[in-house]
Scaffold this active site. Structure first.
Site, PDB file in Angstrom:
ATOM      1  N   TYR A  76       0.807  -1.225   0.000  1.00 16.40           N
ATOM      2  CA  TYR A  76       0.000   0.000   0.000  1.00 16.40           C
ATOM      3  C   TYR A  76       0.843   1.279   0.000  1.00 16.40           C
ATOM      4  CZ  TYR A  76      -4.099  -2.879   1.082  1.00 16.40           C
ATOM      5  OH  TYR A  76      -5.112  -3.797   1.039  1.00 16.40           O
ATOM      6  N   LYS A 122       4.374 -14.696   1.106  1.00 17.53           N
ATOM      7  CA  LYS A 122       4.232 -15.381  -0.185  1.00 17.53           C
ATOM      8  C   LYS A 122       5.644 -15.586  -0.715  1.00 17.53           C
ATOM      9  CE  LYS A 122       1.604 -16.993  -3.515  1.00 17.53           C
ATOM     10  NZ  LYS A 122       0.836 -18.254  -3.371  1.00 17.53           N
ATOM     11  N   ASP A 154      -2.034 -17.738   0.890  1.00 18.74           N
ATOM     12  CA  ASP A 154      -3.209 -18.447   0.356  1.00 18.74           C
ATOM     13  C   ASP A 154      -3.585 -19.601   1.289  1.00 18.74           C
ATOM     14  OD1 ASP A 154      -0.689 -19.268  -0.428  1.00 18.74           O
ATOM     15  OD2 ASP A 154      -1.290 -20.004  -2.385  1.00 18.74           O
ATOM     16  N   ASP A 182      -4.660  -6.853   5.839  1.00 19.52           N
ATOM     17  CA  ASP A 182      -5.943  -6.196   5.579  1.00 19.52           C
ATOM     18  C   ASP A 182      -6.989  -7.259   5.239  1.00 19.52           C
ATOM     19  OD1 ASP A 182      -7.798  -4.272   5.094  1.00 19.52           O
ATOM     20  OD2 ASP A 182      -6.874  -3.481   3.272  1.00 19.52           O
ATOM     21  N   ASP A 199     -10.110  -9.083   7.960  1.00 25.41           N
ATOM     22  CA  ASP A 199     -11.549  -9.097   7.660  1.00 25.41           C
ATOM     23  C   ASP A 199     -12.080 -10.526   7.650  1.00 25.41           C
ATOM     24  OD1 ASP A 199     -11.652  -6.370   7.458  1.00 25.41           O
ATOM     25  OD2 ASP A 199     -12.903  -6.396   5.664  1.00 25.41           O
TER      26      ASP A 199
END
Ligand code: NAD
Length: 354
Positions: free
Chosen positions: A141, A189, A221, A245, A249
């Site tokens: 980001y 990752k 993942d 992020d 959630d």
């Protein structure tokens, strides 16, 4: 102890729920003989209305001088114009930047009586008690980016980390794990991304300083899948900004209601911003029916992380668990046979339990 706590209720139900958080902190001060001084300030939409600025200098200055900050939420239909130059969320981002808060902690705990509120099968939720530590000021980001233009049909974002940025967030995760079940899951990752390979190498380096804490690595993942399949196996999850992020959630759905989830944003020092994960909920603002428990649990985090008051924090968390166990429910978590409870009444019940 003496402490100055800045309260910034913000907009919508932020006002309703922060009032209850303050009530609980006052009850803690009274019971344990502390002196908490509260300073109220503006942020978000109400600050735009009053001062033309979503983060007035007076608010940032007070937060920088405070021992801790308790925040409600910002935003609402009145300030929703996407073309507006001044927007409520700029207040939040400015505050995080102004206080150099690079670590976002989101605990997910399941209250046994609220198991049915989650979309997951109730038995999957047994023993779930995890914290996601999300890196907040770096990664995808914040790296160099390029927007597509009418002449150039390509765009990119970049995931950039320095070793030091990873070191400081990794330390936060290991320190936290030491206060808990002593396990860190580092999510990356690394099979594809160079930034993740750096992340993994640095996390391994920091792990050597914490031989009492178990470290495991997980690809993002796979982590997304295991969070649903065996959520109780996680203790502390530490991860990059965007991965965090998304995973936070996902993890919040384990608990069912947004009105139950607290968060802390921390930096190098003791100061931090504590806030519920939900927004300003304009649909129920001012009706006295918002669930204040996420904010009260955020106040418990404030006691623990900024003021070092572990016993007091645990007492608040126990009071919340007791009140839920006794069947008191705000509308968002109400089910047949429980007792429908208003915002203020919920806050008072927690204070009485304390
Ligand atoms: P929201 O979290 O405000 O509300 C989503 C739904 O959950 C609503 O139906 C609301 O009534 C309910 N809800 C949320 N918190 C609750 C609580 N404590 N008790 C009972 N019910 C609760 O998200 P939204 O509707 O997408 O956004 C509303 C506004 O909040 C927008 O302006 C958005 O930009 C802002 N927002 C702010 C923050 C923040 O300040 N950190 C976070 C998210 C959204």
């Amino acid at each position: 102890m003496q402490a100055t706590i800045v309260t910034i209720p913000g907009d919508g139900i932020g006002v309703d729920v922060v009032a209850e958080g303050v009530k609980v902190l006052q009850a803690v001060a009274q019971k344990y003989g502390h002196t908490f001084t509260f300073e109220n300030h503006l942020i978000g939409g109400c600050a735009i209305d009053a001062m033309g600025d979503p983060l007035p200098a007076s608010t940032l200055d007070a937060c920088q001088r405070a021992d801790a900050v308790l925040l409600g939420a910002v935003g609402g239909p009145k300030w929703d114009d996407p073309t507006a130059k001044v927007r409520p969320e700029q207040g939040l981002l400015g505050l995080r930047k102004g206080l150099a808060l690079y670590a976002n902690l989101r605990p997910v705990q399941i209250f046994p009586q609220l198991r049915d509120a989650s979309p997951l099968r109730p038995e999957r939720l047994d023993g779930v008690d995890l914290v996601v530590v999300r890196e907040l000021t770096g990664g995808l980001y914040f790296g160099p980016r390029k927007e597509a233009t009418p002449d150039d049909d390509s765009a990119y974002d970049t995931m950039v980390y320095s070793g030091d940025e990873v070191r400081r967030i990794a330390r936060k995760a290991f320190e936290l794990a030491r206060l808990r079940r002593k396990k860190v899951t580092s999510v990356d990752k690394a099979n594809v991304l160079a930034a993740s390979r750096l992340w993994r190498r640095v996390v391994v380096e920091i792990a050597a300083e914490y031989p009492d804490v178990t470290l495991e690595h997980m690809l993002v993942d796979s982590a997304a899948m295991h969070l649903m399949r065996r959520p109780a196996d996680f203790d502390v999850i530490v991860t990059e900004n965007m991965f965090g992020d998304i995973l936070t959630d996902e993890a919040s759905m384990l608990a069912g209601s947004m009105g139950m989830l607290a968060s802390a944003s921390l930096g190098e020092g003791k100061n931090g911003v504590y806030e519920p994960i939900h927004g300003s909920a304009p649909d129920i603002a001012g009706k006295g029916i918002a669930n204040p428990l996420a904010t009260i649990l955020s106040a418990a985090m404030l006691l623990r992380y900024s003021l070092g008051l572990n016993e007091e924090a645990a007492a608040v968390e126990k009071a919340v668990a007791d009140v839920v166990a006794a069947g008191y429910r705000t509308r968002d978590i109400y089910t047949d046979g429980t007792k429908l409870t208003h915002t203020k009444e919920m806050g008072s019940l927690i204070c009485q339990r304390l």
